[in-house]
Motif scaffolding. Structure first.
Motif, short mmCIF file in Angstrom:
data_model
loop_
_atom_site.label_atom_id
_atom_site.label_comp_id
_atom_site.label_asym_id
_atom_site.label_seq_id
_atom_site.Cartn_x
_atom_site.Cartn_y
_atom_site.Cartn_z
N ALA A 143 64.94 54.83 22.36
CA ALA A 143 64.63 54.69 21.17
C ALA A 143 63.44 55.53 20.73
O ALA A 143 63.34 55.64 19.64
CB ALA A 143 64.09 53.17 21.02
N GLY A 144 62.62 56.20 21.42
CA GLY A 144 61.54 56.85 21.29
C GLY A 144 60.57 56.06 20.60
O GLY A 144 59.55 56.62 19.90
N PHE A 145 60.57 54.78 20.81
CA PHE A 145 59.43 53.97 20.40
C PHE A 145 59.23 52.81 21.57
O PHE A 145 60.37 52.45 21.85
CB PHE A 145 59.99 53.37 19.04
N GLY A 146 57.96 52.38 21.80
CA GLY A 146 57.78 51.04 22.72
C GLY A 146 56.45 50.49 22.64
O GLY A 146 55.60 51.39 22.36
N ARG A 147 56.39 49.26 22.66
CA ARG A 147 55.14 48.65 22.54
C ARG A 147 55.18 47.64 24.00
O ARG A 147 55.92 46.78 24.09
CB ARG A 147 54.82 47.83 21.15
N ILE A 148 54.30 47.94 24.78
CA ILE A 148 53.99 46.95 26.11
C ILE A 148 52.68 46.45 26.10
O ILE A 148 51.72 47.19 25.84
CB ILE A 148 54.25 47.59 27.35
N VAL A 149 52.53 44.98 25.87
CA VAL A 149 51.25 44.24 25.96
C VAL A 149 51.14 43.40 27.24
O VAL A 149 52.32 42.72 27.24
CB VAL A 149 51.15 43.48 24.77
N ASN A 150 50.39 43.45 28.11
CA ASN A 150 50.11 42.73 29.57
C ASN A 150 49.14 41.67 29.01
O ASN A 150 48.18 42.06 28.66
CB ASN A 150 49.85 43.53 30.42
N LEU A 151 49.17 40.53 29.41
CA LEU A 151 48.11 39.42 29.12
C LEU A 151 47.20 39.44 30.55
O LEU A 151 47.82 39.17 31.51
CB LEU A 151 48.74 38.25 29.04
N SER A 152 45.96 39.95 30.48
CA SER A 152 45.07 39.95 31.48
C SER A 152 44.22 38.78 30.92
O SER A 152 44.91 37.63 30.56
CB SER A 152 44.15 41.16 31.49
N SER A 153 43.09 38.56 31.50
CA SER A 153 42.21 37.51 31.33
C SER A 153 40.78 38.00 31.73
O SER A 153 40.49 38.90 32.45
CB SER A 153 42.66 36.16 32.39
N SER A 154 39.89 37.06 31.40
CA SER A 154 38.58 37.37 31.57
C SER A 154 38.17 37.04 32.92
O SER A 154 37.24 37.41 33.56
CB SER A 154 37.48 36.39 30.52
N SER A 155 39.29 36.29 33.51
CA SER A 155 39.07 36.06 35.03
C SER A 155 39.30 37.33 35.61
O SER A 155 38.97 37.19 36.93
CB SER A 155 40.21 35.07 35.32
N ALA A 156 39.62 38.40 35.24
CA ALA A 156 39.73 39.89 36.03
C ALA A 156 38.53 40.05 36.40
O ALA A 156 38.36 41.08 37.40
CB ALA A 156 40.38 40.79 35.08
N LEU A 157 37.46 39.77 35.82
CA LEU A 157 35.87 39.96 36.22
C LEU A 157 35.40 39.30 37.29
O LEU A 157 34.53 39.33 37.68
CB LEU A 157 35.10 39.84 34.98
N GLY A 158 36.45 38.19 37.79
CA GLY A 158 35.95 37.47 39.10
C GLY A 158 35.88 35.98 38.44
O GLY A 158 34.92 35.82 37.46
N ASN A 159 36.01 35.19 38.93
CA ASN A 159 36.29 33.49 38.50
C ASN A 159 36.22 32.78 40.07
O ASN A 159 37.21 32.81 40.60
CB ASN A 159 36.93 33.20 37.68
N ARG A 160 35.35 31.85 40.46
CA ARG A 160 35.21 31.16 41.43
C ARG A 160 36.66 30.36 41.52
O ARG A 160 37.18 29.54 40.64
CB ARG A 160 33.83 30.21 41.41
N GLY A 161 37.27 30.12 42.63
CA GLY A 161 38.50 29.56 42.85
C GLY A 161 39.62 30.06 42.35
O GLY A 161 40.67 29.60 42.43
N GLN A 162 39.40 31.40 42.09
CA GLN A 162 40.61 31.98 41.39
C GLN A 162 40.92 33.49 42.06
O GLN A 162 41.06 34.41 41.27
CB GLN A 162 40.50 32.07 39.84
N ALA A 163 40.72 33.66 43.34
CA ALA A 163 40.79 34.94 43.85
C ALA A 163 42.28 35.55 43.74
O ALA A 163 42.65 36.68 43.34
CB ALA A 163 40.60 34.85 45.44
N ASN A 164 43.46 34.59 43.53
CA ASN A 164 44.65 35.03 43.36
C ASN A 164 44.75 35.34 42.07
O ASN A 164 45.45 36.62 41.65
CB ASN A 164 45.68 34.26 44.05
N TYR A 165 44.58 34.57 41.11
CA TYR A 165 44.80 34.98 39.51
C TYR A 165 43.75 36.19 39.18
O TYR A 165 44.12 36.95 38.51
CB TYR A 165 44.28 33.51 38.92
#
Length: 253
Positions: free
Chosen positions: A132-154
């Motif tokens: 199509a010569g056009f695309g929009r991709i948006v991925n949902l990250s999280s503030s947990s990407a900065l590190g969060n106790r109990g969420q090593a996997n997430y």
């Protein structure tokens, strides 16, 4: 808007919460929306909300971590609505635990849905975007990407999505495709309610405690995230790519 003129969007994890709000918002923006979730029947409520607003929606059931299921789902969307050129990777699960208690399954499930799922969906949809010569991709990250106790996997999955997003922006930009990430902070959803239950705190108290730490003095709503996604998927966002936008009510440490 005729079908031939409509941009087709796929929103994963769209049966409820942020995904549902995003599907409704993109439909209001004039998109035909594929509402994708693990259980197709669970998508009915979101589809009904879209159609009640005069929009076009189509329910699809698929496990985003399964290659064959993703391939089949994207083919169904293309047949039913047209080529998907907007993709919102929102599907997610929680398997929170401290590292020494986290099982192999806890790790693999979360990385599989969040990170592998985004990879499989992007790979399946990008050929339609390139054509199509056009695309929009948006991925949902999280503030947990900065590190969060109990969420090593997430946390690992959400940080990985930021690197994935920036790489897609580099690889796909020449085809008219942008890739960006939205990283929510505390959003009142079933997922955050389950976290409150896990730690033994009432959800109202859990939200009040979170709001006290947020500069705007309230927790987020799914619609707050949907608004950011709508910007990144819009026709006017073609010169914004490879970015991570924190939707968290203030700066993060």
């Amino acid at each position: 808007m005729a079908r031939s003129e409509q941009r087709v969007a796929v929103v994963t994890g769209a049966a409820r919460g942020i995904g549902a709000a995003t599907a409704v918002r993109l439909a209001a923006e004039g998109r035909a929306v594929a509402v994708l979730d693990l259980d197709e029947a669970a998508c009915a409520g979101t589809v009904e909300r879209v159609r009640a607003g005069g929009g076009t929606a189509f329910a699809v059931g698929a496990d985003v971590s399964d290659t064959e299921a993703v391939t089949a789902a994207v083919a169904r969307v293309a047949d039913a609505l047209g080529p998907p050129v907007v993709l919102v990777n929102n599907a997610g699960v929680l398997r929170d635990n401290l590292l020494f208690r986290m099982t192999d399954s806890d790790w693999d499930t979360v990385l599989g849905v969040h990170l592998r799922g985004a990879f499989l969906m992007a790979r399946a949809c990008q050929k339609h975007m390139v054509d199509a010569g056009f695309g929009r991709i948006v991925n949902l990250s999280s503030s947990s990407a900065l590190g969060n106790r109990g969420q090593a996997n997430y946390s690992a999955a959400k940080a990985g999505l930021q690197g994935f997003t920036k790489t897609l922006a580099i690889e796909l930009g020449k085809f008219g495709i942008t890739a960006n990430a939205v990283a929510p902070g505390f959003i009142a959803t079933d997922m955050t309610a389950s976290t409150a239950a896990r730690v033994g705190v009432g959800f109202d108290d859990f939200q009040a405690a979170a709001a006290d730490r947020i500069p705007v003095r309230r927790v987020g709503r799914p619609e707050d995230v949907a608004n950011a996604v709508a910007f990144f998927t819009g026709e006017d966002a073609g010169f914004v790519s490879g970015q991570v936008l924190y939707v968290a009510g203030g700066p993060l440490d």
